[in-house]
Scaffold this motif. Sequence first.
Motif, mmCIF file in Angstrom:
data_model
loop_
_atom_site.group_PDB
_atom_site.id
_atom_site.type_symbol
_atom_site.label_atom_id
_atom_site.label_comp_id
_atom_site.label_asym_id
_atom_site.label_seq_id
_atom_site.Cartn_x
_atom_site.Cartn_y
_atom_site.Cartn_z
ATOM 1 N N GLN A 14 0.985 -1.143 0.072
ATOM 2 C CA GLN A 14 0.123 0.033 0.019
ATOM 3 C C GLN A 14 0.828 1.121 0.150
ATOM 4 O O GLN A 14 1.958 1.199 0.779
ATOM 5 N N SER A 15 0.368 2.379 -0.804
ATOM 6 C CA SER A 15 1.242 3.425 -0.703
ATOM 7 C C SER A 15 0.840 4.275 0.376
ATOM 8 O O SER A 15 -0.312 4.548 0.831
ATOM 9 N N VAL A 42 10.507 -14.306 -0.167
ATOM 10 C CA VAL A 42 11.906 -13.756 -0.259
ATOM 11 C C VAL A 42 12.086 -13.614 -2.006
ATOM 12 O O VAL A 42 12.276 -12.519 -2.474
ATOM 13 N N GLU A 43 11.720 -14.740 -2.676
ATOM 14 C CA GLU A 43 11.851 -14.777 -3.847
ATOM 15 C C GLU A 43 10.811 -13.706 -4.630
ATOM 16 O O GLU A 43 11.258 -13.114 -5.787
ATOM 17 N N ASP A 44 9.826 -13.595 -4.196
ATOM 18 C CA ASP A 44 8.602 -12.784 -4.995
ATOM 19 C C ASP A 44 9.168 -11.372 -4.604
ATOM 20 O O ASP A 44 9.077 -10.447 -5.661
ATOM 21 N N ILE A 45 9.460 -10.996 -3.648
ATOM 22 C CA ILE A 45 10.062 -9.518 -3.320
ATOM 23 C C ILE A 45 11.317 -9.262 -4.274
ATOM 24 O O ILE A 45 11.572 -8.105 -5.001
ATOM 25 N N SER A 46 12.169 -10.204 -4.235
ATOM 26 C CA SER A 46 13.684 -10.098 -4.847
ATOM 27 C C SER A 46 13.511 -9.972 -6.444
ATOM 28 O O SER A 46 14.361 -9.350 -7.197
ATOM 29 N N SER A 47 12.659 -10.997 -6.892
ATOM 30 C CA SER A 47 12.472 -11.044 -8.246
ATOM 31 C C SER A 47 11.517 -10.328 -8.894
ATOM 32 O O SER A 47 11.591 -10.117 -10.190
ATOM 33 N N VAL A 48 10.741 -9.918 -8.050
ATOM 34 C CA VAL A 48 9.301 -9.250 -8.616
ATOM 35 C C VAL A 48 9.464 -7.550 -8.314
ATOM 36 O O VAL A 48 9.563 -6.421 -9.025
ATOM 37 N N GLY A 49 9.510 -7.429 -7.050
ATOM 38 C CA GLY A 49 9.699 -5.964 -6.484
ATOM 39 C C GLY A 49 11.041 -5.235 -6.822
ATOM 40 O O GLY A 49 10.760 -4.069 -7.246
ATOM 41 N N VAL A 50 11.912 -5.845 -6.670
ATOM 42 C CA VAL A 50 13.310 -5.196 -6.478
ATOM 43 C C VAL A 50 13.578 -4.712 -8.281
ATOM 44 O O VAL A 50 13.916 -3.748 -8.388
ATOM 45 N N PRO A 51 13.177 -5.534 -9.083
ATOM 46 C CA PRO A 51 13.289 -5.171 -10.615
ATOM 47 C C PRO A 51 12.604 -4.215 -10.823
ATOM 48 O O PRO A 51 12.911 -3.116 -11.918
ATOM 49 N N ASN A 96 14.814 7.791 -10.068
ATOM 50 C CA ASN A 96 15.545 7.670 -8.906
ATOM 51 C C ASN A 96 14.677 8.021 -7.609
ATOM 52 O O ASN A 96 14.993 7.508 -6.535
ATOM 53 N N ASP A 97 13.675 8.753 -7.751
ATOM 54 C CA ASP A 97 12.488 8.821 -6.700
ATOM 55 C C ASP A 97 11.403 7.779 -6.802
ATOM 56 O O ASP A 97 10.428 8.237 -6.052
ATOM 57 N N GLY A 98 11.602 6.511 -7.653
ATOM 58 C CA GLY A 98 10.649 6.111 -7.578
ATOM 59 C C GLY A 98 10.227 4.655 -6.865
ATOM 60 O O GLY A 98 11.055 4.696 -5.563
ATOM 61 N N TYR A 99 9.464 3.935 -6.994
ATOM 62 C CA TYR A 99 9.089 2.817 -6.143
ATOM 63 C C TYR A 99 8.914 1.673 -6.814
ATOM 64 O O TYR A 99 8.408 1.389 -8.100
ATOM 65 N N SER A 100 8.720 0.491 -6.183
ATOM 66 C CA SER A 100 8.269 -0.582 -6.778
ATOM 67 C C SER A 100 6.651 -0.626 -6.965
ATOM 68 O O SER A 100 6.005 -0.284 -5.883
ATOM 69 N N SER A 101 6.002 -0.893 -8.124
ATOM 70 C CA SER A 101 4.460 -0.907 -8.282
ATOM 71 C C SER A 101 3.976 -2.038 -7.544
ATOM 72 O O SER A 101 2.692 -1.548 -6.894
#
Length: 1409
Positions: free
Chosen positions: A1126-1127, A1163-1172, A1179-1184
Motif C-alpha cells: 500500500q502507498s 523472499v523470491e517474490d520480493i527480490s525477483s518482482v519488487g526489486v526489478p 531515482n525517486d521511484g518505487y516498486s509498483s
Amino acid sequence: MVSKRKLSKSDAHGDSLIAELPQTKKSRISCKEKTSAEDGVVENNNIFVQLVKSAGITLNAGERQNDIAVDQATFQKKLCQILRKHPFYPRIVQEFVSGLETHIKDRDQFRNCLLPCAPVRGEGTRNLVHSYCESLIKLLLGIETLQPAIITVLLEKLPEFFFDTVGTFGTNFPRLIVNQFKWLDKILDSKDLVMKLMQMVSVSPAPIQHDIITSLPEILEDSQQSEVAREVSQLLKRDNRLTVPILDALSSLDLDAGLLAEVRQSAMIIVPAVKLEDLPVVIKFILHNIKAVDAVEVISALRKNLDLSSCILPLQMLSSQSKLKSQPQTSSSTSQVSSSQNCVKLLFDVIKSAVRFQKGISEAWIKAIENTVCVSDHKVLDLIVLLLIHTTNTKSRKQIERVLRNKIPLGCVPEQLLQSAFRNHSLVIKDFFPSILSLAQTFLHSADPCVVSFGSCMYKQAFAAFDSYCQQNILDYTEKLNPQQIRKLFYILGELAFSQRQEDSYIQDDMHMVIRKWLSSTVPKYKQMGIIGAITVAGSMAAKRRKEDGCSLERTQQSEEHCRQLSILLDLVSYCCEQSPEALALYYDELANLIEKQKGNLDSQILERIGKSVVEDFSNDFVVDLTPAVDGVHLFPVKSLYNLDEDESQGTIVINLLPLLSQNWLGKSVDENTTRNQGKKIVSPECLSPSFRLLRLYTTEQHNGSMEEIDALLGCPLHLTDLEIEGNLDSLAKQEREFLCSLLFHSLNWFREVVNAFCQQQDLEMKGKVLTRLQNITELQNMLRKCLAASPGYVPPRAIFDCEALEAAPTINAVGLVKKKKTGEKKQKSEGSKDSSADHSQMEENPEGNQPEAETTQLEKVLLDTTEKKSGIPLVQLQSYRAFFRELDLEVFTILHCGLLTKSILDSEMHTEAREIVQLGPAELVFLLDDLCQKLEHILIPPAAKRAPFLKQGKACRKIGFSHLCQRSSQEVAQCAVELLKPLCNHMENMHNYFQALMTENQGVVDGPRVNIQEHQLMSSCYQQLLQAFRFLFAWSGFSQRENSDLLRSALKVLADRLKPGETGFLLLEDLISESFHYLLNFQHSVPNFQCALTLTQLLIVIAEKPVASWKKDKIASLAKQFLCQSWMQLSGTREKGSQFSDALHTLLCVYMEHTDNILKAVEDISSVGVPELINSANDGYSSTYPTLTRQTFPVFFQVMMAQLENSARSISAGKPSDSSEVQLEKLLHWNMAVRDFHILVNLVKVFDSRPVLSICLKYGRLFVEAFLKLAMPLLDYSFKKHREDVQSLLKTLQLSTRQLHHMCGHSKIHQDLGLTNHVPLLKKSLEQFVYRVKAMLAFNHCQEAFWVGILKNRDLQGEEILSQDSEENDPGEGVSQLPREDPAEGEGDISGSEGGSKHNDDDEESSE
C-alpha cells in the motif's frame, strides 16, 4: 588347651552358622573372676591377665576402664616379645586366647576390653602415654600372632548379643565389636574376614546388619571394594530394609559406572517412601559421583521424587498432637520436631556439599529447574536450592537471578511458595540470609511489578522468620534502596511490628532509631528516606485493626503511650521539613499516599489531626481573595487567568501563584538563613500541588467522597501574567524567561492535580469544567514548549519528590530544538547518495540513535509539525521533562467515557453545531491516551520487551513519573484498563468512521483540499494511541496466569460484544478470541498511516497468540503484505520516510516473513518482482507491487530478506543416511530454492552497493554459508549418487554466490572500510571450509577427479579485475598435499584461490562422467 575355631566359609544360612558355633558360647551366664575389689584390679593366675599386665596394661573390673602405663606400640611390641620368647611358644598363644575368652565372659570386663584404655600418668611416664589409647582388643588385633584367633573370638561372641536391646547393659556390644575391625593397620586374611562378616549379615538382626554394612568401607582393603560393593548391592534387591546402610556404605566405595547407575536408579525409586532421618543418606548417594553428561537427567528425576511437603507433614502432625496432650508429652513432641528439622537441615547440607565439591551439579540443578514448564511442578525445594546455590557458587548468581526473574511473572514461583519456605524451613534458609538480602534488593530494582512484589515478600518473610540480629541487618540494608523500595519495606516492617500487639518492642525501637537518624540528617537522600519511612510506619501505627469476625474497630485498647509516640513521630517529621520546601512537599505527598492507601482504615483522631493542619496551611499559604489589584513588586504584571466562575461576582478566590513564585524567586539572592533562624516555615510554590493533593484526599475521606467543601478550587483562577508573548521571548532577560517557564510548570501541575481531584465527579457542570481544565493543560503545554526553546540550560522546579534530584534533571542533549533538527535533515537531503547510504548504515548498526524521535508523544508530533510551521517558533519536546510534571491518577481516565468533539476549529463568533459540555476535543483525547499508554507500557510490559532508552538511561530514570502507579499491582492496573475498554472501543470506532468518511469525501486522497491538516494529525495520533493501548493491555503476561483467566474473558467479551451484542455470554475462550480478532481486523481499511498499520498488526498478533491458529497466522501474513503493498502518503503529498518509518517497516516486514507459510517464496517474490520494478523506476521511484520498497528503504528490505533466508535455511533438518529418496529430494528442493534466493540477493549488491547493503551481505552471507556447511553438506553426502544432477546444479548456483562474496571482500580491502573489513576474516574462513567440505563430499562418493583448484583473481563488485596482486607478498600457509599449489595472493584483504571462490571450481561436469 582350646582348639582354634573358625567360622564356615560356605554361604550357609543362619541356622547352620549358629549350629557350628560351640554351645559354650551361647551361654549368657557371667563367670565372675576373682578381683581385689568390686571395681578394682583383676588379679588371678590367668596367663592372659599376667601377660597383659607384664606388657603394661592393668585389667579392671566393674565400671573402670583398663589402665595402660606404656605407649600403645610399646605394649604391642613387648607382648609380642613375651609370647615369642615364652618357653611354651606357640602353645602359649592358644592358652592366651583361652584366657581372654574366660576373661570376657564377664560383660563388664568384656566392655572394658572393647572401650579405649585409660592412660596412667606417673612421674616417669608423663610423656610416654598418649592422651587417647585404643581398646585392649584392638591392640591385640594389631599383633599378627594373635589376630586370627582374636577375630574368631569376637565373631563367635557376637551372636550372644543378637537379641539384646541397646541399653540393657548400657552398652551397644555389637557395634563395639564391629568397630574393633575398623582402620586396622594390617589384616592378615582380609578376604576371610569380609566373608565371615557377610555371613554374619545374613543371620543378624537388623541393627547389627546396619552396623556391619556401614563399617565395611573402614574394614575393606582397596582391592576388595569393587567385589564387595557388588555383593552388597545384591542385598539391596533382597531386603529393602537395609537400603540406607547399604547406600551409606556404597557411597564410600569405588563403584564401576554400570553398578553405580543401577544402584542409583534403585535409590531414586525409594526416595518418596524413605524415612526422614534416612533421607540425607539416600540423597548423598544419588548425588555421589554424577557425570556431567547425566547430571541434568539425574537431578531432574531427583527433584521430581523429592518432596519437602512429606518432611513437613510429620512436623505438623506432631505439633497438632502436642496441643491435645499434657505438658511432658508436648516437650517430647517438641524434641521430635527439632529432630525432624535437623534432618531437613542435614539433607540440605548434603546438597550443599555436592554443589560445592562436584563440578556441574549446580549448573545441572539450575537447568533442571529452568526446564520445568508446568507451574504446578515447581516446589519449595526449587526455591531453597536456588538460594543454596546462590550462596555457595558465586559464578551462578547471575544465572539464578535470571531464572527467578523469568519464573516469577509466569506464576511458577508464587509468594505462597516463598512463605512456605520461610515458615517450614527457616532453620535451613537462615544460612542463606546474605543471598536473600542480595536477591531481594535486586528484585526491588526490577521494572516488573511481579518481581518487585516478590522482592518485598522476601524482606517481609526474612524479617518475620529470623532473629533480631538479622532484622537489624535488614534495617541497615535499607540505605541501598531507592525511595519506592523504602516505602514498601517499611510498610512490611510496620505491619509486622504493630499489627499483632507485638510484645517484642525491640523491632519498634530499631525502626524509630533508624528513622530519627535519617530525619536529623542534613543529607537530602537520608532525610527523604526518613520522611518516607516515618509516614509509612505512622500508617501502620494509626491503622484500624480487624477482629476475627471481620468487623473494623478503632484501636480502643491502644495505650496512651502508643498514641503519644505517634504524635511525637508526626511532629518530628513536620518540624524537620519546615525549612525545606522539597522535604515538606514530600511530607505532604506521603501523607496523601497514606490516606489513599489506607482508605477507610485510618484512626479518626489521627486523620483529624492531619486534616486540621493541612486545611489551615493550604488556605493561609496559597489562597487569597480575588481583587482588582495585587499589591507588591513582581517580575511580571499580575493578571488573573483561567477563571471558570466569572458569573459569581463576589466571594471568588484565586490561587496566589505568581506573587508567591516571584517572592520565592527574588528571595534566592537573599540569605535564606535569616528565615531559617527565625524558625518560620518556608512557603514555596513547589508545595502547592502536593498540599492540594493532601487536602482533597483528606476531604474525600472525611466526607465519603464528596468534594463539595473544596469544589471552588476547580473553577477558581490563578494569579499569572499575560501569556501572549510569542513574539516577545527574545526581548526578555534570561531570568525572566526562566521565571516564565517555572510559572508555566507550576500552573500545569496545579491543573493536573485539579483534574486528578475532580475527574470522577458526576455533575455535568463539574464535568465540563474538568474538560476545560484539560484544554487549559494542552494550551499551556504549547506555550511551555516555546518558552523552553528560548531557555536552554533551564532546570524546572521539581514536581516529583520521592526520587533523587539528580535523576530528575534533564540533560541538555535530551532537549533538542526541532528547528535545528529539521535544518539538519534538509542538509542531509542535499548531500550525495553515499552520505545518504551512510546514514542508513548507522540506522542499521545503531538503532538506539532513533530513540529521541520515538520517545516524542503523539500530541507533540502534531504540534511540532503544525504550530512551528505557522509561527516559525521552534518547540521543545516535553517528553524529556516528564519528571517535572505531577502524575495523573488512573481515575483520570474515566474522562474517556465522555464523547468526542470532532469539530475543533471554530469560527470567530463560536458558531458551532450543538456542542455538548462533556465532549472531549481531539487534543485532550491525545493527551489522555498518551499518558494511558505510558502507564500501561510501564506496568504491564516487561522491560525485556521494551526498546532501549535513549542514551541508555538508568532504570531509575524510567521509573520517574510513575510513583503512584507503582504502588498498584499489575492486576489492578489491568483491571482498570479492562473497565476502560468500552469507551476505548467507542473512540476507536469514531476514528474508523472519521477516516472512512474523510476518504469517501476526498475520493480516497489523503491530502485533499478539504482535509484539515491539524485535525487529521490529531485524529491519526488518537488512532495510533488507541491501538497501542489495546496492544499493551492484551500483551500483558499476567493473562497467562490461571487467576487472571476471568479478567481475560471479560476483556475479550467487550471486543466480541461489538460484533455480536448479547451473544457472547456463553462462548468458549477460543470463540471469544476469534470474534475479537475479527472485530479488530475490521479496522484495517481505515488506518491513516504506516505506524497505525504496524500497531494494528502487532495487536492482532497479541490476540492471535491466545492461542494461535493457522487461519489467524495466514490472516496476519495477508494483512502485513497488504500494508506493505500500500502507498503511504503524508499530508504534504510526499511518501512516508525517515528513521521511524524505516523501523516500523523493518518490524512489519519481519512480521510478514514470520507468518507467511513459505518464507523462501516470499523472499523470491520480493527480490525477483519488487526489486526489478524498483531498478527500472526513476531515482525517486518505487516498486509498483510493493510501494513501500524505495531506494531509501531497500536496505531495510535487504536486511530482513537476508536474515529470514538464513533462519529459514537453518530450519531445514540435516540430512541423515536413513532418509528415504523422497525425503532427500524434498530437502534438496528446499535447499535449491534457498540457494537460488541467496544468489539473487547477493547479486543485487552490484546495483545497490551502499555501505549498509554491503555490511548486511557480508554478515548474513557468512551465516548462510555456515548453515549450508552444517545442514546441507551431510544431505549432499548421502544424496549425491541418487540425485547427482540436482546436487551439481545446487553447487553451481552457490559457487556463483561465493564468487560474488569474494569480490565483496576485495572491495572492502580497497576502500579500507573498517566496518566492512571486520566481517572479512570470518567470511574467508567459511569460504575455505566450504571448499574442503565439497572435496570431502566428492571423495566420499568416489568422485575426486571432479575436484580441481584454479586461480581466482581479485575483482571488484562489478567484476573488474583488481590489478594490485604483483605488489603484494605471497600468502603462506595454503600448502595442502591433496591440492595443486596455488599462485600467491595479496595480503589480508585479497583472497587467493585457496581462500576464495575459485576453489569451488570443482568441475561438476566432469564429476558426472
